[in-house]
Design a protein around this motif. Structure first.
Motif, PDB file in Angstrom:
ATOM      1  N   GLU A  47       0.813  -1.218   0.000  1.00  0.00           N
ATOM      2  CA  GLU A  47       0.000   0.000   0.000  1.00  0.00           C
ATOM      3  C   GLU A  47       0.851   1.274   0.000  1.00  0.00           C
ATOM      4  OE1 GLU A  47      -2.939  -0.115   3.085  1.00  0.00           O
ATOM      5  OE2 GLU A  47      -3.614  -2.117   2.507  1.00  0.00           O
ATOM      6  N   PRO A  48       1.726   1.436  -1.004  1.00  0.00           N
ATOM      7  CA  PRO A  48       2.566   2.643  -1.044  1.00  0.00           C
ATOM      8  C   PRO A  48       1.770   3.851  -1.546  1.00  0.00           C
ATOM      9  CG  PRO A  48       2.972   1.328  -2.975  1.00  0.00           C
ATOM     10  CD  PRO A  48       2.008   0.556  -2.113  1.00  0.00           C
ATOM     11  N   ALA A  49       2.393   5.018  -1.442  1.00  0.00           N
ATOM     12  CA  ALA A  49       1.788   6.248  -1.971  1.00  0.00           C
ATOM     13  C   ALA A  49       1.738   6.161  -3.495  1.00  0.00           C
ATOM     14  CB  ALA A  49       2.608   7.449  -1.534  1.00  0.00           C
ATOM     15  N   TRP A  50       0.893   6.969  -4.122  1.00  0.00           N
ATOM     16  CA  TRP A  50       0.721   6.920  -5.574  1.00  0.00           C
ATOM     17  C   TRP A  50       1.996   7.233  -6.322  1.00  0.00           C
ATOM     18  CZ3 TRP A  50       1.723  11.114  -8.589  1.00  0.00           C
ATOM     19  CH2 TRP A  50       1.817  12.337  -7.939  1.00  0.00           C
ATOM     20  N   TRP A  51       2.833   8.135  -5.764  1.00  0.00           N
ATOM     21  CA  TRP A  51       4.049   8.526  -6.467  1.00  0.00           C
ATOM     22  C   TRP A  51       5.076   7.396  -6.509  1.00  0.00           C
ATOM     23  CZ3 TRP A  51       8.423   8.259  -3.585  1.00  0.00           C
ATOM     24  CH2 TRP A  51       8.275   8.310  -2.199  1.00  0.00           C
ATOM     25  N   VAL A  52       4.969   6.432  -5.577  1.00  0.00           N
ATOM     26  CA  VAL A  52       5.871   5.283  -5.610  1.00  0.00           C
ATOM     27  C   VAL A  52       5.564   4.435  -6.844  1.00  0.00           C
ATOM     28  CG1 VAL A  52       6.570   3.174  -4.410  1.00  0.00           C
ATOM     29  CG2 VAL A  52       6.152   5.268  -3.112  1.00  0.00           C
ATOM     30  N   HIS A  53       4.296   4.287  -7.156  1.00  0.00           N
ATOM     31  CA  HIS A  53       3.921   3.554  -8.361  1.00  0.00           C
ATOM     32  C   HIS A  53       4.448   4.255  -9.610  1.00  0.00           C
ATOM     33  CE1 HIS A  53       1.433   0.451  -6.597  1.00  0.00           C
ATOM     34  NE2 HIS A  53       0.803   1.369  -5.861  1.00  0.00           N
ATOM     35  N   VAL A  54       4.311   5.558  -9.651  1.00  0.00           N
ATOM     36  CA  VAL A  54       4.804   6.314 -10.808  1.00  0.00           C
ATOM     37  C   VAL A  54       6.318   6.171 -10.921  1.00  0.00           C
ATOM     38  CG1 VAL A  54       5.045   8.624 -11.807  1.00  0.00           C
ATOM     39  CG2 VAL A  54       2.894   7.957 -10.745  1.00  0.00           C
ATOM     40  N   ALA A  55       7.011   6.283  -9.792  1.00  0.00           N
ATOM     41  CA  ALA A  55       8.471   6.192  -9.797  1.00  0.00           C
ATOM     42  C   ALA A  55       8.960   4.793 -10.160  1.00  0.00           C
ATOM     43  CB  ALA A  55       9.023   6.602  -8.430  1.00  0.00           C
ATOM     44  N   LEU A  56       8.190   3.765  -9.831  1.00  0.00           N
ATOM     45  CA  LEU A  56       8.600   2.395 -10.144  1.00  0.00           C
ATOM     46  C   LEU A  56       8.216   1.971 -11.562  1.00  0.00           C
ATOM     47  CD1 LEU A  56       7.631   0.335  -6.968  1.00  0.00           C
ATOM     48  CD2 LEU A  56       9.920   0.692  -7.876  1.00  0.00           C
ATOM     49  N   TRP A  57       6.943   2.091 -11.878  1.00  0.00           N
ATOM     50  CA  TRP A  57       6.422   1.430 -13.066  1.00  0.00           C
ATOM     51  C   TRP A  57       6.606   2.203 -14.360  1.00  0.00           C
ATOM     52  CZ3 TRP A  57       6.754  -2.820 -11.015  1.00  0.00           C
ATOM     53  CH2 TRP A  57       6.250  -3.105  -9.751  1.00  0.00           C
ATOM     54  N   LEU A  58       6.582   3.501 -14.314  1.00  0.00           N
ATOM     55  CA  LEU A  58       6.771   4.279 -15.542  1.00  0.00           C
ATOM     56  C   LEU A  58       8.164   4.070 -16.139  1.00  0.00           C
ATOM     57  CD1 LEU A  58       5.406   6.227 -17.504  1.00  0.00           C
ATOM     58  CD2 LEU A  58       6.305   8.095 -16.125  1.00  0.00           C
ATOM     59  N   PRO A  59       9.232   4.262 -15.373  1.00  0.00           N
ATOM     60  CA  PRO A  59      10.562   4.016 -15.961  1.00  0.00           C
ATOM     61  C   PRO A  59      10.772   2.548 -16.348  1.00  0.00           C
ATOM     62  CG  PRO A  59      10.781   5.217 -13.895  1.00  0.00           C
ATOM     63  CD  PRO A  59       9.351   4.817 -14.023  1.00  0.00           C
ATOM     64  N   LEU A  60      10.267   1.627 -15.533  1.00  0.00           N
ATOM     65  CA  LEU A  60      10.431   0.211 -15.835  1.00  0.00           C
ATOM     66  C   LEU A  60       9.730  -0.159 -17.140  1.00  0.00           C
ATOM     67  CD1 LEU A  60      11.565  -2.503 -14.923  1.00  0.00           C
ATOM     68  CD2 LEU A  60       9.447  -2.873 -13.673  1.00  0.00           C
ATOM     69  N   THR A  61       8.556   0.387 -17.367  1.00  0.00           N
ATOM     70  CA  THR A  61       7.825   0.117 -18.604  1.00  0.00           C
ATOM     71  C   THR A  61       8.574   0.666 -19.817  1.00  0.00           C
ATOM     72  OG1 THR A  61       5.725   0.196 -17.420  1.00  0.00           O
ATOM     73  CG2 THR A  61       5.633   0.454 -19.813  1.00  0.00           C
ATOM     74  N   ILE A  62       9.047   1.890 -19.715  1.00  0.00           N
ATOM     75  CA  ILE A  62       9.767   2.516 -20.832  1.00  0.00           C
ATOM     76  C   ILE A  62      11.042   1.752 -21.148  1.00  0.00           C
ATOM     77  CG2 ILE A  62      11.024   4.592 -21.533  1.00  0.00           C
ATOM     78  CD1 ILE A  62       8.867   6.187 -19.965  1.00  0.00           C
ATOM     79  N   VAL A  63      11.808   1.411 -20.133  1.00  0.00           N
ATOM     80  CA  VAL A  63      13.059   0.672 -20.343  1.00  0.00           C
ATOM     81  C   VAL A  63      12.787  -0.708 -20.919  1.00  0.00           C
ATOM     82  CG1 VAL A  63      14.991  -0.415 -19.121  1.00  0.00           C
ATOM     83  CG2 VAL A  63      14.393   1.953 -18.629  1.00  0.00           C
ATOM     84  N   ALA A  64      11.766  -1.388 -20.425  1.00  0.00           N
ATOM     85  CA  ALA A  64      11.458  -2.732 -20.903  1.00  0.00           C
ATOM     86  C   ALA A  64      11.019  -2.712 -22.367  1.00  0.00           C
ATOM     87  CB  ALA A  64      10.380  -3.369 -20.028  1.00  0.00           C
TER      88      ALA A  64
END
Length: 94
Positions: A47-64
């Motif tokens: 249950e992290p804050a919303w910005w943790v999701h943005v910081a994790l998944w956005l760069p990971l998606t772009i790099v992948a």
């Protein structure tokens, strides 16, 4: 990402292949599914804050997606070459 016009080793004409943007669309859907599942698991577990999701998944998606686009386009070109695929050809069998 584009292919070189010709293979430097065997002089195969890469311009004759029609790979297009199919690889990017396929990767976006496939990787997007995986990232969405991981995001749901992280949300329900930590249950992290919303910005943790943005910081994790956005760069990971772009790099992948960008990291695997070249391989996928090469695989599509290899399949097109192996199957002698072409645009707009219908072969009728007797």
């Amino acid at each position: 990402m584009r292919f070189a016009p010709r293979c430097p080793a065997c002089n195969l004409d890469f311009d004759s292949f029609n790979v297009g943007d199919g690889a990017a669309a396929f990767l976006t859907l496939g990787i997007g599914t995986i990232i969405t599942i991981l995001g749901i698991v992280v949300e329900l577990t930590f249950e992290p804050a919303w910005w943790v999701h943005v910081a994790l998944w956005l760069p990971l998606t772009i790099v992948a997606v960008l990291g695997t686009t070249r391989w996928t386009k090469a695989a599509l070109a290899a399949l097109e070459y192996r199957n002698n695929a072409g645009e707009g050809r219908i072969e009728r069998r007797p």
